[in-house]
Write a protein that holds these residues in place. Structure first.
Motif, mmCIF file in Angstrom:
data_model
loop_
_atom_site.group_PDB
_atom_site.id
_atom_site.type_symbol
_atom_site.label_atom_id
_atom_site.label_comp_id
_atom_site.label_asym_id
_atom_site.label_seq_id
_atom_site.Cartn_x
_atom_site.Cartn_y
_atom_site.Cartn_z
ATOM 1 N N THR A 212 0.839 -1.197 0.000
ATOM 2 C CA THR A 212 0.000 0.000 0.000
ATOM 3 C C THR A 212 0.872 1.246 0.000
ATOM 4 O O THR A 212 1.782 1.375 0.834
ATOM 5 C CB THR A 212 -0.919 0.021 1.237
ATOM 6 N N LEU A 213 0.605 2.151 -0.932
ATOM 7 C CA LEU A 213 1.365 3.393 -1.006
ATOM 8 C C LEU A 213 1.077 4.246 0.227
ATOM 9 O O LEU A 213 -0.051 4.345 0.690
ATOM 10 C CB LEU A 213 0.990 4.171 -2.265
ATOM 11 N N VAL A 214 2.123 4.874 0.753
ATOM 12 C CA VAL A 214 1.991 5.748 1.914
ATOM 13 C C VAL A 214 2.506 7.146 1.549
ATOM 14 O O VAL A 214 3.193 7.321 0.541
ATOM 15 C CB VAL A 214 2.772 5.190 3.121
ATOM 16 N N GLU A 215 2.170 8.127 2.386
ATOM 17 C CA GLU A 215 2.571 9.510 2.111
ATOM 18 C C GLU A 215 4.021 9.739 2.533
ATOM 19 O O GLU A 215 4.308 10.548 3.411
ATOM 20 C CB GLU A 215 1.632 10.480 2.830
ATOM 21 N N SER A 216 4.908 9.015 1.912
ATOM 22 C CA SER A 216 6.327 9.119 2.199
ATOM 23 C C SER A 216 7.087 8.809 0.919
ATOM 24 O O SER A 216 6.652 7.963 0.130
ATOM 25 C CB SER A 216 6.704 8.129 3.314
ATOM 26 N N TYR A 263 11.178 14.838 8.836
ATOM 27 C CA TYR A 263 10.065 14.378 9.673
ATOM 28 C C TYR A 263 10.089 12.873 9.942
ATOM 29 O O TYR A 263 9.054 12.217 9.943
ATOM 30 C CB TYR A 263 8.719 14.741 9.033
ATOM 31 N N CYS A 264 11.260 12.309 10.125
ATOM 32 C CA CYS A 264 11.310 10.893 10.480
ATOM 33 C C CYS A 264 11.847 10.756 11.906
ATOM 34 O O CYS A 264 12.484 11.672 12.428
ATOM 35 C CB CYS A 264 12.169 10.091 9.502
ATOM 36 N N SER A 265 11.604 9.613 12.496
ATOM 37 C CA SER A 265 11.947 9.429 13.910
ATOM 38 C C SER A 265 13.042 8.390 14.127
ATOM 39 O O SER A 265 13.363 8.071 15.273
ATOM 40 C CB SER A 265 10.696 9.014 14.692
ATOM 41 N N THR A 270 20.149 10.860 9.878
ATOM 42 C CA THR A 270 20.304 12.295 10.091
ATOM 43 C C THR A 270 19.013 13.026 9.740
ATOM 44 O O THR A 270 18.417 12.787 8.684
ATOM 45 C CB THR A 270 21.450 12.851 9.227
ATOM 46 N N SER A 271 18.598 13.919 10.613
ATOM 47 C CA SER A 271 17.368 14.674 10.386
ATOM 48 C C SER A 271 17.668 15.946 9.592
ATOM 49 O O SER A 271 18.575 16.723 9.953
ATOM 50 C CB SER A 271 16.719 15.034 11.724
ATOM 51 N N PHE A 272 16.928 16.168 8.509
ATOM 52 C CA PHE A 272 17.038 17.368 7.682
ATOM 53 C C PHE A 272 15.800 18.232 7.902
ATOM 54 O O PHE A 272 14.688 17.712 8.075
ATOM 55 C CB PHE A 272 17.127 17.015 6.202
ATOM 56 N N SER A 273 15.973 19.530 7.866
ATOM 57 C CA SER A 273 14.814 20.420 7.896
ATOM 58 C C SER A 273 14.226 20.539 6.490
ATOM 59 O O SER A 273 14.905 20.271 5.491
ATOM 60 C CB SER A 273 15.215 21.808 8.398
ATOM 61 N N VAL A 274 12.975 20.940 6.428
ATOM 62 C CA VAL A 274 12.346 21.204 5.128
ATOM 63 C C VAL A 274 13.147 22.249 4.362
ATOM 64 O O VAL A 274 13.377 22.120 3.149
ATOM 65 C CB VAL A 274 10.889 21.672 5.326
ATOM 66 N N ILE A 275 13.607 23.273 5.061
ATOM 67 C CA ILE A 275 14.331 24.372 4.414
ATOM 68 C C ILE A 275 15.611 23.870 3.757
ATOM 69 O O ILE A 275 15.909 24.188 2.601
ATOM 70 C CB ILE A 275 14.663 25.481 5.431
ATOM 71 N N SER A 276 16.397 23.068 4.481
ATOM 72 C CA SER A 276 17.667 22.588 3.937
ATOM 73 C C SER A 276 17.435 21.661 2.747
ATOM 74 O O SER A 276 18.186 21.687 1.762
ATOM 75 C CB SER A 276 18.488 21.881 5.010
ATOM 76 N N ALA A 277 16.376 20.833 2.804
ATOM 77 C CA ALA A 277 16.074 19.944 1.680
ATOM 78 C C ALA A 277 15.661 20.739 0.446
ATOM 79 O O ALA A 277 16.105 20.445 -0.677
ATOM 80 C CB ALA A 277 14.976 18.964 2.078
ATOM 81 N N ILE A 278 14.826 21.748 0.629
ATOM 82 C CA ILE A 278 14.402 22.570 -0.513
ATOM 83 C C ILE A 278 15.593 23.297 -1.115
ATOM 84 O O ILE A 278 15.737 23.389 -2.342
ATOM 85 C CB ILE A 278 13.304 23.561 -0.072
ATOM 86 N N GLN A 279 16.497 23.783 -0.282
ATOM 87 C CA GLN A 279 17.672 24.474 -0.805
ATOM 88 C C GLN A 279 18.537 23.526 -1.636
ATOM 89 O O GLN A 279 18.998 23.898 -2.723
ATOM 90 C CB GLN A 279 18.485 25.083 0.330
ATOM 91 N N ARG A 280 18.730 22.308 -1.153
ATOM 92 C CA ARG A 280 19.523 21.326 -1.914
ATOM 93 C C ARG A 280 18.850 21.013 -3.244
ATOM 94 O O ARG A 280 19.510 20.876 -4.274
ATOM 95 C CB ARG A 280 19.695 20.048 -1.083
ATOM 96 N N VAL A 281 17.539 20.869 -3.218
ATOM 97 C CA VAL A 281 16.800 20.531 -4.438
ATOM 98 C C VAL A 281 16.915 21.643 -5.470
ATOM 99 O O VAL A 281 17.164 21.385 -6.653
ATOM 100 C CB VAL A 281 15.320 20.247 -4.100
ATOM 101 N N PHE A 282 16.734 22.889 -5.051
ATOM 102 C CA PHE A 282 16.814 23.992 -6.007
ATOM 103 C C PHE A 282 18.226 24.166 -6.547
ATOM 104 O O PHE A 282 18.417 24.504 -7.715
ATOM 105 C CB PHE A 282 16.291 25.294 -5.380
ATOM 106 N N ARG A 283 19.220 23.915 -5.714
ATOM 107 C CA ARG A 283 20.595 23.994 -6.211
ATOM 108 C C ARG A 283 20.848 22.914 -7.257
ATOM 109 O O ARG A 283 21.458 23.162 -8.298
ATOM 110 C CB ARG A 283 21.586 23.861 -5.049
ATOM 111 N N THR A 284 20.363 21.704 -6.985
ATOM 112 C CA THR A 284 20.513 20.615 -7.954
ATOM 113 C C THR A 284 19.787 20.935 -9.252
ATOM 114 O O THR A 284 20.331 20.767 -10.352
ATOM 115 C CB THR A 284 19.961 19.301 -7.381
#
Length: 426
Positions: A212-216, A263-265, A270-284
């Protein structure tokens, strides 16, 4: 059909006087006096002082006018800093004159009060001309423009279709399931308009638990979305946006290795913030776009994050967007994280602009709409009981058509006009 058209402005229960000279013994003179009194009452009610959010203009108008056909004027002032002011001129299209308007954005059809169309964006220090569809089509003639991102990016494409259809009705030439990848063509101008739906701009796959697909999702921060990469060779102008899908449990990879998550436990990741992930994505994304030698891409426009105006809950917990007019600059409804997302998007676009000056490559510009749209909680579809994909929930993320999202394309036209000579050599 009449009930679907946009109703006239609500004048707060005050009706204009009709045939007054026949009703009063003093004749036409008295009628004109009474009409003037009614006008004053209407003006004081319909244009309350608090709707003028910026300083009033001086009596002598020494301002510049940012006209889409005038490259010098239009880029001299900051078009993204201003206020929304009253304008009863109305949009250049209605839900009845746009042949491509999607049901989910057709707010007039489902009874939303239409006063939200009676506002226009007013930059501080200059004025903007209304959108000129003919000018837009002249600039993009023979080219392909693509909106790449989530459904908010598609919303902007839907707005542009409505605006341009006032000159020529477009032809749909391709569409997949739920219009996630859709192509339109304006044949007289050999202009192709695309929407390429992607959650993150980079490669991703949705996780499954017991089939079953999950929101992840698994996100590969160093790989451009495959569908975007496959279509780059035919795109000349790209409008890039992404932010809403990051607010889930997402796992991040580089070089095929798991490097962290949002948002994982799990203790060992390593825990990433939403901000840091978005920055990496836009740079890529920007780096990949700029390095592709086979690309015909001349201009990339980074559209900053938009505000979802849910109040008293979220879309699935009773949240709603019931406001009936804009808010002022001082009370703009932007959360801290939305401002931070906007900041890293601008930072990465500015980084690319500096590299462009040093090494050459594609042009890059910013469509900075975060603040101006944070002032418009009144212009979302809201409850859509007849809409299959939001049945019974409030849609406080997307924007009504017509509506303030049309201003994004007015601003886009200003950017395109700046680069029109650069694009003529294709």
């Amino acid at each position: 059909m009449a009930k679907e058209s946009i109703p006239p402005p609500n004048l707060h229960g005050i009706n204009p006087i009709r045939n007054s000279s026949k009703k009063f013994p003093c004749g036409r003179k008295l009628a004109l006096i009474l009409s003037a009194v009614v006008f004053v009452v209407i003006s004081s009610t319909y244009y309350p002082e608090h709707v003028f959010y910026g300083a009033r203009e001086p009596a002598h108008n020494s301002q510049q006018t940012a006209i889409a056909g005038d490259e010098d004027n239009e880029m001299d002032c900051n078009l993204f800093n201003g206020t929304w002011i009253r304008d009863l001129g109305g949009p250049i299209y209605t839900n009845m004159t746009c042949p491509t308007i999607p049901d989910s954005k057709n707010c007039a059809k489902y009874g939303k009060q239409m006063d939200y169309v009676n506002w226009r964006w007013k930059p501080h220090g200059c004025d903007m001309a209304r959108f000129q569809p003919q000018l837009f089509l002249n600039i993009v003639q023979g080219k392909t423009l693509a909106f790449v991102g989530d459904s908010i990016g598609r919303n902007q494409m839907e707005s542009l279709l409505c605006l341009l259809s006032q000159v020529e009705a477009p032809t749909k030439v391709h569409s997949d399931t739920k219009d996630k990848f859709i192509t339109w063509n304006f044949r007289s101008y050999n202009f192709t308009l695309m929407a390429l739906w992607t959650k993150f701009l980079v490669e991703d796959s949705q996780r499954e638990i017991n089939g079953t697909l999950v929101e992840s999702h698994d996100m590969h921060l160093d790989k451009l979305d495959a569908r975007l990469a496959a279509n780059l060779h035919e795109i000349n102008i790209l409008v890039v946006s992404s932010s809403h899908w990051f607010f889930r449990t997402n796992y991040l990879y580089e070089d095929g290795e798991l490097i962290g998550c949002i948002y994982c436990s799990e203790d060992n990741i390593t825990s990433f913030s939403v901000i840091s992930a978005i920055q990496r994505v836009f740079r890529t994304a920007i780096s990949n776009l700029n390095s592709r030698r086979e690309s015909r891409l001349k201009l990339t426009v980074v559209r900053t994050a938009t505000t979802a105006h849910f109040e008293n809950g979220q879309w699935n917990t009773g949240g709603a967007c019931n406001r009936t007019e804009p808010v002022g600059e001082g009370t703009a409804m932007t959360s801290t994280i939305e401002r931070e997302i906007r900041d890293v998007q601008v930072e990465e676009a500015n980084r690319a602009q500096k590299e462009k000056k040093q090494k050459g490559g594609m042009n890059i510009e910013i469509l900075d709409i975060t603040k101006l749209m944070s002032m418009r909680p009144d212009a979302h579809p809201g409850i859509h009981w007849n809409n299959e994909w939001m049945r019974g929930y409030s849609d406080c993320s997307h924007w009504c058509l017509p509506g303030p999202i049309d201003m994004w394309n007015e601003l886009l036209l200003a950017v395109l006009n700046k680069y029109k000579k650069n694009m003529e050599d294709q």
